[in-house]
Design an enzyme around this catalytic site. Structure first.
Site, PDB file in Angstrom:
ATOM      1  N   GLY A 247     130.716 138.406  88.295  1.00 54.82           N
ATOM      2  CA  GLY A 247     131.862 137.408  87.606  1.00 54.82           C
ATOM      3  C   GLY A 247     132.930 138.403  87.103  1.00 54.82           C
ATOM      4  O   GLY A 247     133.908 138.147  87.595  1.00 54.82           O
ATOM      5  N   PHE A 248     132.985 139.154  85.989  1.00 51.88           N
ATOM      6  CA  PHE A 248     134.127 140.238  85.654  1.00 51.88           C
ATOM      7  C   PHE A 248     135.001 139.174  84.923  1.00 51.88           C
ATOM      8  O   PHE A 248     136.291 139.766  84.855  1.00 51.88           O
ATOM      9  CB  PHE A 248     134.620 141.072  86.623  1.00 51.88           C
ATOM     10  CG  PHE A 248     133.554 141.618  87.649  1.00 51.88           C
ATOM     11  CD1 PHE A 248     132.433 142.564  87.130  1.00 51.88           C
ATOM     12  CD2 PHE A 248     133.243 141.154  88.761  1.00 51.88           C
ATOM     13  CE1 PHE A 248     131.373 142.955  87.736  1.00 51.88           C
ATOM     14  CE2 PHE A 248     132.145 141.918  89.653  1.00 51.88           C
ATOM     15  CZ  PHE A 248     131.368 142.476  89.324  1.00 51.88           C
ATOM     16  N   GLN A 636     126.022 149.491  83.727  1.00 44.82           N
ATOM     17  CA  GLN A 636     127.244 148.566  83.413  1.00 44.82           C
ATOM     18  C   GLN A 636     128.357 149.454  83.097  1.00 44.82           C
ATOM     19  O   GLN A 636     129.544 149.302  83.519  1.00 44.82           O
ATOM     20  CB  GLN A 636     127.093 147.663  82.052  1.00 44.82           C
ATOM     21  CG  GLN A 636     126.314 146.644  82.605  1.00 44.82           C
ATOM     22  CD  GLN A 636     126.763 145.231  81.634  1.00 44.82           C
ATOM     23  OE1 GLN A 636     127.809 144.849  81.611  1.00 44.82           O
ATOM     24  NE2 GLN A 636     126.032 145.072  80.592  1.00 44.82           N
ATOM     25  N   GLY A 699     128.413 146.604  72.736  1.00 44.31           N
ATOM     26  CA  GLY A 699     128.530 145.974  73.747  1.00 44.31           C
ATOM     27  C   GLY A 699     129.085 147.063  74.761  1.00 44.31           C
ATOM     28  O   GLY A 699     129.690 147.974  74.477  1.00 44.31           O
ATOM     29  N   GLU A 702     132.669 146.062  78.816  1.00 46.97           N
ATOM     30  CA  GLU A 702     134.017 146.084  79.365  1.00 46.97           C
ATOM     31  C   GLU A 702     134.556 147.779  78.896  1.00 46.97           C
ATOM     32  O   GLU A 702     135.615 148.208  79.516  1.00 46.97           O
ATOM     33  CB  GLU A 702     134.763 145.300  78.577  1.00 46.97           C
ATOM     34  CG  GLU A 702     134.555 143.758  79.139  1.00 46.97           C
ATOM     35  CD  GLU A 702     135.174 142.652  78.321  1.00 46.97           C
ATOM     36  OE1 GLU A 702     136.096 142.158  78.610  1.00 46.97           O
ATOM     37  OE2 GLU A 702     134.365 142.479  77.243  1.00 46.97           O
TER      38      GLU A 702
END
Lengths: 736, 162
Positions: A247-248, A636, A699, A702
């Site tokens: 998705g990104f 990731q 997280g 990103e």
């Protein structure tokens, strides 16, 4: 935390993904792969003008193609409610990719806007017929040239989460008197997410009940959005997305393909499958905005920053679009005495821009971290040392406390693993045959957020645990990670936990975005497991089974299972939950500066004659809080770096400045990194929990991409002596 | 319409399809074998890689009628140690390119074994020559992974190859 049977915590272990067998055997069914009796296939017809009105659509040739069921246009498509204007009072309104009411209007707002859809018995018939639809337009003047519009940009509106501008002291005055300065312009082009799975929808109406298999990052919001657009109660809409092929950010919102597939299913009364073509992915889905940025730095001769100015111009559209926090890194990274950041936007007749991996931060960090490297060169100070001299104790722009910040430690760890001390300070000083070799460094930084998710956890007398939450899985490994967390919290083996996700029939979750899904869901899973543990203790006391296994306690209590729920999906509960969530996010933002950060170190080799750039080595050391699963988290982080390599060297949507059409809407024209472009990537994580986040998670989705393009540009400068400030750094820019 | 018999994963199927239908669409839409993915339909991404008599091909660039008498193997028909290696080394994230990566890797290993050269080798490789990571990267570059799982994919293939 309870220990598991073998005495090991599961949190932190590099456990294989639970969906691994499905994905390596072809068993995983994505959204265009669900069979239904009477299934039809749809193909979109894109507008060929950037602004105008449709004067006629000739569908005769298309309708005559064998197998075509119908051709829908604004002349015959069912009515659709227009999207609501985005408002924080109803977060589902944010999910509308554009404000266009597809196939319900004769207006065209961008080149590529779908203006018709063909529904046919097979996909090849639909595609063939779509090419035969002839649309006539009245062209209207369109503004499509971002570079030409840059001077007309207006200040971007801010909000509590994303300020449009920020100021400390008088940066411009300080810059004017600084003994050492850098003042440069940087540009980044339009980037496309280009997830390998094109956006896909299978839509099925049964009466007024709608089932949609959709490649979405926003299950809950998409469900609300579809209910609104098609005028049915939310309870009648079910969105399923257990497998999403990447998705990104590009699948965060409802783009035309989804809406039109559902519309076509309603019009034909048959199930409709629509898999966008790769060209549709470029022309009918938002992309990352191009940017023009200025970074001006002033420092004393000891390398202490006295002035930091970072301004940006991005583009939005007349029919939607997201603001981007391009200058956010400048508010957090350096302890400059004076800071000014300002963001502005142009408005074009273009497909609305949308979030793409680390929106704002990915491109903003390119400019800022390039400029810092330039300043290091001016000062004759090692770029790592320059950063350490300006490492802040508190959030530079407003003095907020960092919840946690270990950037110094990340730099020390990364430099050691990479061998930074072997770098000669002089640019263009290392040569290996035809290759000029250089090393570069840059900071990675991405804010951390926690929202709220509704979760139920069931502990059964047979010892199994079921976690239910409608979160999204597009490759992050969230189901695996949440199973690890629940197993640890309840003291059961990993194999005893089943996680149900990817379905709007489950308790509502947040969208997958902003690097917040894992921490958000983890917070709720932990809370639910806590409730279950307390209930189990009560049962144990009541039955005299203290210290026994859950199975023994539940059996003794003659209870088949116990449930615990966090959050509510009932109307009032949901509204209250949303209010609490917004309040918490804003309160958190006001109290703390929290973020994942890291240090990228890379080596590049540049062909002295052709300008070909090869990235030959990479080490990145991160402070991402606690790492739940080394395997999936590192993947990731690596994935972010790979996308950053693409951003640095290849990726660029080429736009015809006269027509506003993308000229390279394909994977052969828009180059993403391939195997041969990617060196082994060494990842290290400090693995220190953040004290303000569930389990200390900050997280990882990103932060990996931030700083990457700058690290490469800096390494290229070190290798060649050429400073390239316009992405991508293609050979033509190096051989001139 | 063209009538043809295709042999996929050891089973014969009779198809009655227009001659312009790609092997990819025949597999996904007419035979329900959705393990083979459509990423670009232009031969640029490799997601649709299948094996034809053991050779890797892009099914989107192949017409089904061309492959009437060939033995097609899709991910559904593969039982190979590389699949487990992909899981262990985290050679995927979203999983959409994975079928193609696995089929391509199996085809690539056979090519290397047969001495087929690459841009890295420069000339035909000697029998039994070790497959380096650099070779794997070069030979697998027709299979895109936008999640960027290349690191794990190369590790997985290398483990199986050596």
């Amino acid at each position: 935390m309870t220990r598991t049977v073998d005495g090991e915590h599961l949190v932190g272990q590099p456990i294989d993904r639970i969906d691994g067998p499905a994905k390596t055997t072809g068993g995983a069914r994505f959204s265009a792969e669900h069979a239904y009796p009477g299934l039809t296939h749809a193909a979109l017809v894109p507008a060929t003008v950037s602004r105008g009105r449709i004067t006629a659509i000739d569908t005769a040739a298309a309708a005559a193609v064998p197998g075509v069921i119908t051709v829908l246009t604004h002349g015959n498509a069912p009515k659709l409610n227009p999207p609501k204007r985005p408002t924080p009072a109803n977060l589902s309104t944010l999910v509308s990719g554009t404000q266009v009411n597809y196939l319900n209007t004769d207006e065209v707002h961008w080149d590529g806007q779908p203006v018709a859809v063909v529904v046919a018995e097979t996909s090849h018939a639909a595609r063939e017929a779509a090419a035969l639809v002839h649309v006539s337009y009245e062209r209207l003047p369109a503004v499509v040239d971002f570079a030409a519009e840059e001077p007309n940009a207006v200040a971007q509106k801010g909000n509590p989460v994303m300020p449009g501008s920020a100021k400390k002291g008088d940066a411009d005055a300080a810059l004017a008197v600084a003994p050492v300065t850098v003042d440069a312009r940087y540009t980044t082009p339009q980037h496309h997410h280009n997830a390998l799975e094109p956006h896909a929808t299978t839509a099925v109406w049964q009466g007024d009940e709608l089932t949609v298999h959709d490649s979405t990052q926003s299950i809950t919001w998409l469900r609300k959005h579809l209910a609104l657009r098609f005028g049915v109660p939310e309870a009648k809409v079910r969105v399923l997305a257990p497998f999403v092929g990447g998705g990104f950010g590009g699948k965060g919102f409802a783009w035309p393909g989804t809406i039109i597939a559902v519309l076509a299913a309603r019009a034909t009364g048959r199930p409709v499958r629509l898999l966008l073509t790769r060209e549709d992915v470029h022309r009918a889905v938002g992309a990352r905005t191009p940017s023009a940025q200025r970074v001006a730095l002033g420092a004393d001769t000891g390398g202490r920053l006295t002035a930091l100015v970072h301004t940006s111009v991005t583009r939005t559209s007349r029919v939607g679009g997201q603001p981007e926090q391009v200058t956010a890194p400048a508010q957090h990274l350096y302890d400059a005495t004076n800071i000014r950041t300002a963001q502005s936007q142009t408005t074009l007749d273009w497909m609305p821009n949308t979030s793409m991996r680390a929106p704002g931060d990915a491109i903003g960090s390119f400019a800022l971290e390039s400029a810092i490297d330039e300043l290091a060169g001016e000062l004759g100070i090692d770029p790592v040392e320059l950063r350490m001299r300006n490492e802040p104790e508190r959030n530079p722009i407003d003095g907020k406390r960092f919840s946690h910040r270990m950037l110094r430690e990340a730099y020390a760890l990364g430099a050691r693993r990479f061998g930074w001390e072997n770098r000669s300070p002089e640019p263009r000083s290392t040569r290996d045959g035809r290759w000029l070799v250089g090393m570069g460094v840059a900071t990675a930084y991405h804010p951390a957020m926690q929202f709220t998710a509704n979760v139920t956890v069931r502990l059964a007398a047979d010892g199994t645990v079921t976690v239910r939450c409608g979160f999204q899985e597009m490759g992050m490994g969230n189901a695996t990670v949440q199973a690890q967390i629940a197993a640890d919290a309840l003291g059961v083996p990993f194999e005893a936990v089943r996680v149900e996700y990817g379905d709007s029939a489950l308790p509502a979750s947040v969208m997958a975005g902003g690097s917040m899904q894992t921490s958000t869901v983890a917070g709720s899973v932990l809370a639910a497991c806590g409730k279950l543990t307390r209930r189990l203790s009560t049962l144990a006391r009541r039955t005299g089974m203290q210290g026994r296994t859950p199975t023994e306690i539940l059996t003794a209590a003659r209870v088949p299972f116990i449930d615990a729920a966090v959050g509510s999906d009932t109307r009032l509960g949901a509204l209250a939950g949303q209010a609490r969530m917004l309040a918490k996010v804003v309160r958190d933002q006001r109290t703390w500066a929290k973020a994942a950060c890291g240090a990228h170190f890379c080596e590049v080799r540049v062909d002295a004659d052709t300008g070909e750039v090869r990235v030959s080595r990479w080490t990145a050391a991160f402070d991402v809080g606690r790492v739940i699963n080394r395997k999936t988290a590192f993947s990731q982080l690596r994935g972010g770096i790979v996308m950053g390599i693409g951003m640095a060297l290849f990726e660029e949507a080429l736009v015809d400045r006269r027509t506003g059409r993308i000229m390279n809407p394909s994977l052969s024209g828009y180059h993403v990194p391939v195997h041969a472009d990617v060196p082994p990537i060494d990842i290290a994580c400090l693995d220190e929990p953040d004290p303000t986040m569930p389990l200390g998670i900050l997280g990882v989705g990103e932060v990996g991409i931030t700083g990457v393009a700058a690290a490469i540009a800096n390494a290229i400068h070190h290798a060649t002596g050429s400073r390239i400030r316009d992405l991508p750094i293609t050979p033509d820019k190096l051989v001139t | 319409m063209a009538e043809l018999r295709v042999r996929v994963n050891g089973a014969d199927h009779l198809l009655d399809i227009p001659p312009q239908v790609s092997l990819l669409d025949a597999l996904r839409e007419h035979l329900g074998l959705t393990g083979t993915k459509k990423g670009c339909d232009q031969g640029a991404c490799g997601a649709c890689t299948v094996l034809a008599d053991g050779e890797r091909i892009n099914a989107c660039l192949a017409l089904a009628v061309q492959y009437a008498d060939r033995e097609i193997t899709t991910i559904e028909g593969i039982d190979h140690p590389i699949q487990e290696a992909f899981v262990r080394h985290d050679g995927f994230q979203c999983g959409y390119c994975t079928s193609g990566q696995i089929c391509s890797a199996i085809g690539m290993l056979a090519e290397h074994k047969d001495g087929m050269p690459s841009a890295v080798t420069g000339e035909p490789s000697a029998e039994g020559e070790e497959l380096t990571d650099e070779e794997i990267r070069e030979r697998m570059s027709g299979n895109l992974c936008r999640c960027g799982a290349y690191h794990g994919i190369v590790e997985a293939i290398g483990e199986v190859a050596r």
